[in-house]
Scaffold this motif. Structure first.
Motif, PDB file in Angstrom:
ATOM      1  N   ALA A   1       0.686  -1.090  -0.035  1.00 27.67           N
ATOM      2  CA  ALA A   1       0.038   0.105   0.286  1.00 27.67           C
ATOM      3  C   ALA A   1       0.603   1.252  -0.284  1.00 27.67           C
ATOM      4  O   ALA A   1       1.005   2.502  -0.942  1.00 27.67           O
ATOM      5  N   ILE A   2       2.395   1.379   1.201  1.00 22.04           N
ATOM      6  CA  ILE A   2       2.756   2.054   0.487  1.00 22.04           C
ATOM      7  C   ILE A   2       3.325   2.938  -0.202  1.00 22.04           C
ATOM      8  O   ILE A   2       3.577   3.860  -0.887  1.00 22.04           O
ATOM      9  N   VAL A   3       3.975   1.143  -1.098  1.00 20.62           N
ATOM     10  CA  VAL A   3       4.606   1.742  -2.100  1.00 20.62           C
ATOM     11  C   VAL A   3       3.582   2.140  -2.933  1.00 20.62           C
ATOM     12  O   VAL A   3       3.857   2.684  -5.070  1.00 20.62           O
ATOM     13  N   GLU A   4       2.526   1.603  -3.419  1.00 18.70           N
ATOM     14  CA  GLU A   4       1.405   1.952  -4.151  1.00 18.70           C
ATOM     15  C   GLU A   4       1.174   3.205  -4.031  1.00 18.70           C
ATOM     16  O   GLU A   4       1.240   3.877  -5.276  1.00 18.70           O
ATOM     17  N   HIS A   5       1.194   4.268  -3.410  1.00 16.26           N
ATOM     18  CA  HIS A   5       0.457   5.476  -2.703  1.00 16.26           C
ATOM     19  C   HIS A   5       2.135   5.938  -3.318  1.00 16.26           C
ATOM     20  O   HIS A   5       1.717   6.628  -3.689  1.00 16.26           O
ATOM     21  N   ALA A   6       3.287   5.735  -3.278  1.00 13.30           N
ATOM     22  CA  ALA A   6       3.935   6.681  -3.610  1.00 13.30           C
ATOM     23  C   ALA A   6       4.706   6.808  -5.088  1.00 13.30           C
ATOM     24  O   ALA A   6       4.822   7.646  -5.668  1.00 13.30           O
TER      25      ALA A   6
ATOM     26  N   GLN B   1       7.651   9.728  -5.134  1.00 12.09           N
ATOM     27  CA  GLN B   1       8.551  10.041  -4.299  1.00 12.09           C
ATOM     28  C   GLN B   1       8.969   8.419  -3.044  1.00 12.09           C
ATOM     29  O   GLN B   1       8.148   7.362  -3.121  1.00 12.09           O
ATOM     30  N   ASP B   2      10.154   8.841  -3.049  1.00 10.97           N
ATOM     31  CA  ASP B   2      10.660   7.723  -2.178  1.00 10.97           C
ATOM     32  C   ASP B   2      11.121   7.785  -0.537  1.00 10.97           C
ATOM     33  O   ASP B   2      11.697   6.685   0.045  1.00 10.97           O
ATOM     34  N   ARG B   3       9.933   8.753  -0.145  1.00  6.33           N
ATOM     35  CA  ARG B   3       9.548   9.050   1.134  1.00  6.33           C
ATOM     36  C   ARG B   3       8.462   9.126   1.481  1.00  6.33           C
ATOM     37  O   ARG B   3       8.025   9.772   0.629  1.00  6.33           O
ATOM     38  N   VAL B   4       7.703   8.955   2.514  1.00  6.64           N
ATOM     39  CA  VAL B   4       6.344   9.078   2.856  1.00  6.64           C
ATOM     40  C   VAL B   4       5.837   9.827   4.079  1.00  6.64           C
ATOM     41  O   VAL B   4       5.871   8.999   5.197  1.00  6.64           O
TER      42      VAL B   4
ATOM     43  N   ALA C   1      12.627  16.537  -2.491  1.00  6.21           N
ATOM     44  CA  ALA C   1      11.334  15.782  -3.378  1.00  6.21           C
ATOM     45  C   ALA C   1      11.439  15.941  -1.304  1.00  6.21           C
ATOM     46  O   ALA C   1      10.689  15.090  -0.775  1.00  6.21           O
ATOM     47  N   GLU C   2       9.570  16.874  -2.009  1.00  3.98           N
ATOM     48  CA  GLU C   2       8.493  16.448  -0.707  1.00  3.98           C
ATOM     49  C   GLU C   2       8.080  14.959  -0.826  1.00  3.98           C
ATOM     50  O   GLU C   2       7.669  14.710  -1.333  1.00  3.98           O
ATOM     51  N   PRO C   3       8.277  14.257   0.825  1.00  7.86           N
ATOM     52  CA  PRO C   3       7.593  13.319   0.980  1.00  7.86           C
ATOM     53  C   PRO C   3       5.729  13.174   0.352  1.00  7.86           C
ATOM     54  O   PRO C   3       5.056  13.246   0.004  1.00  7.86           O
ATOM     55  N   ALA C   4       5.516  11.375  -0.278  1.00  8.45           N
ATOM     56  CA  ALA C   4       4.060  11.618  -0.072  1.00  8.45           C
ATOM     57  C   ALA C   4       3.472  11.250   1.327  1.00  8.45           C
ATOM     58  O   ALA C   4       4.298  11.080   2.741  1.00  8.45           O
TER      59      ALA C   4
END
Length: 501
Positions: free
Chosen positions: A313-318, A331-334, A404-407
């Motif tokens: 879910a995190i990877v799909e959102h990012a 985005q590589d951070r959340v 970059a800004e995190p997701a």
């Protein structure tokens, strides 16, 4: 910390530093300026907890601190590996008895190896241990430093409260206690205040922009060929290569070494070769880690499947913005609202331990309101979910700069809505102990595992489960045909890795 292994020590690529032969330790390990700061803190007075995930280098740092303190005239250091099955299976006074016995033996062995004249009596209780430690320090006119490795186990948390009570009690002006723990340790007990009774050192290496020389230094020490400009394509510099691999595994040393090993036979390295490495690491290293760890999670074994869903879910959102073509780079951070993290707390602890994510910041404000921690995402998993599955130079630049800004994942968002947490059973021990010994065979989950021949011989001798094998003596193993001293050590190393975190 850089683990340096020769070709004749294949298992060393995976196995823990405490299993490295003492005479080979300095040959196989090299420490960076980043590590030197931690080693100095471990050698200084006062209680210290070193916190980090699997393969982050905790054991190597404790062992190196022990080795260096041995050379100091006013310090008596003792390294104690708590990989002792009776400790894992006991609690309360029984745990204290096993702990005191193990520590007494370690101190006696250290005295013997150092040729120091002091008779340290074996003790079985806390009061006796305190008295003996005080007498030891005064007799030697040295400060006693106790370094406890593998003090914590996710699957058996109850004894942790006993350990930290002991840790606090035996710490004094004459005795300093140090211990390695994993990110998910929360059971400190009612008497141990983690912030007042210790100093916590987090081993965090995922932000390569903050420490740009660490992974290039590791490569120069361990893989000098991979530090040469000539073998790289025009658009990929050696330092970029090292930092990209380090960032891809969120700073985990064991994952980093395994990633570097994949380039041993490469005559030329460019972005396509790095792309393939990251995709392969996602499929045959990180996901199999969950299969390996699951049966030693105890009551938390039921959380493995939800943990997979959380990562996905995190990877799909990012990567959603890349699929929708609103961004060119995922985005590589959340940034995750603290209510979500609190609800899935143990899952995030397990994921941090495995190296799927790494906590970068403890708290930051979300645009929609509220606060939460920022997690760096494993780039291997991230790239595997990018539609093109292709690494680009633009991705490398953005991911290494971390600009970059995190997701963001909001408290009311739907991302985790489908993930249900199961009810946890009563504590019942570790499932790994009941597994057939065949689970220790070489595989993606156990790349350092046992051969078919050894497994057949162990099974034929009645050691049919991992628990029976763990409880067997060296003498019992030595009676089996074609299993001698070297094989016994290999078997022990694999069993330790199978049971302990």
């Amino acid at each position: 910390m850089n683990i340096m292994f020769n070709s004749d020590t294949d298992s060393g690529l995976i196995l823990a530093a405490e299993e490295c032969p003492p005479e080979k330790f300095s040959e196989y390990h090299n420490f960076s300026s980043y590590d030197e700061v931690i080693i100095r803190k471990l050698s200084a007075h006062g209680p210290v907890l070193v916190r980090g995930g699997r393969g982050s280098g905790k054991s190597a740092l404790l062992i190196e601190a022990h080795r260096r303190m041995r050379m100091l005239p006013n310090v008596f250091p003792v390294y104690v590996s708590l990989r002792y099955l009776p400790l894992l299976q006991s609690d309360g006074q029984e745990y204290i008895g096993h702990f005191c016995e193990l520590l007494s033996q370690s101190i006696q062995r250290e005295l013997s190896e150092r040729g120091l004249a002091h008779d340290f009596s074996s003790v079985a209780d806390q009061a006796g241990l305190q008295q003996e430690l005080t007498a030891l320090a005064k007799s030697l006119s040295m400060r006693v430093v106790l370094l406890f490795d593998d003090a914590a186990h996710i699957g058996r948390e109850k004894p942790l409260e006993v350990f930290f009570d002991l840790f606090r009690t035996i710490s004094s002006s004459l005795t300093s206690c140090k211990a390695s723990i994993y990110p998910g340790v929360t059971k400190f007990g009612i008497r141990f205040d983690v912030f007042n009774d210790s100093t916590i050192i987090d081993i965090v290496r995922s932000d390569v922009s903050a420490v740009p020389d660490f992974f290039p230094d590791v490569v120069r020490a361990r893989y000098p060929r991979l530090a040469e400009r000539a073998i790289f394509s025009d658009r990929l510099a050696p330092a970029q290569f090292a930092n990209l691999l380090g960032r891809s595994v969120v700073g985990n040393l064991r994952g980093f070494i395994l990633a570097c090993n994949r380039f041993d036979d490469k005559e030329k390295i460019g972005i396509p070769e790095v792309t393939q490495c990251l995709l392969d690491m996602a499929s045959d290293y990180f996901w199999p880690l969950m299969d390996e760890v699951a049966p030693k999670l105890g009551v938390y074994e039921a959380l493995v499947e939800p943990a997979r869903e959380v990562v996905e879910a995190i990877v799909e959102h990012a990567t959603k913005s890349v699929r929708e073509r609103t961004r060119g780079v995922a985005q590589d951070r959340v940034l995750i609202h603290r209510q979500i993290v609190s609800h899935y707390m143990k899952i995030f602890e397990i994921l941090e331990y495995l190296g799927f994510v790494a906590r970068r910041e403890a708290s930051r404000a979300l645009k929609s309101g509220g606060r939460g921690p920022i997690f760096a995402i494993n780039l291997c998993s991230l790239l595997d979910s990018v539609p093109s599955k292709r690494l680009t130079f633009e991705m490398i630049e953005e991911w290494l700069q971390g600009s970059a800004e995190p997701a963001e994942l909001h408290a009311s968002g739907p991302t985790f809505g489908h993930i249900k947490l199961p009810s946890l059973p009563e504590e019942h021990g570790l499932a790994i102990l009941e597994k057939p010994v065949s689970v220790l065979a070489k595989s993606t989950a156990y790349p350092y595992g046992l051969t078919t021949n050894i497994i057949e011989r162990l099974t034929g001798a009645g050691m049919t489960t991992v628990g029976k094998l763990a409880n067997s003596s060296d003498r019992e193993l030595d009676r089996i045909d074609y299993i001698g001293t070297a094989k016994i050590k290999t078997i022990r190393d694999v069993v330790y890795q199978a049971i302990w975190m």
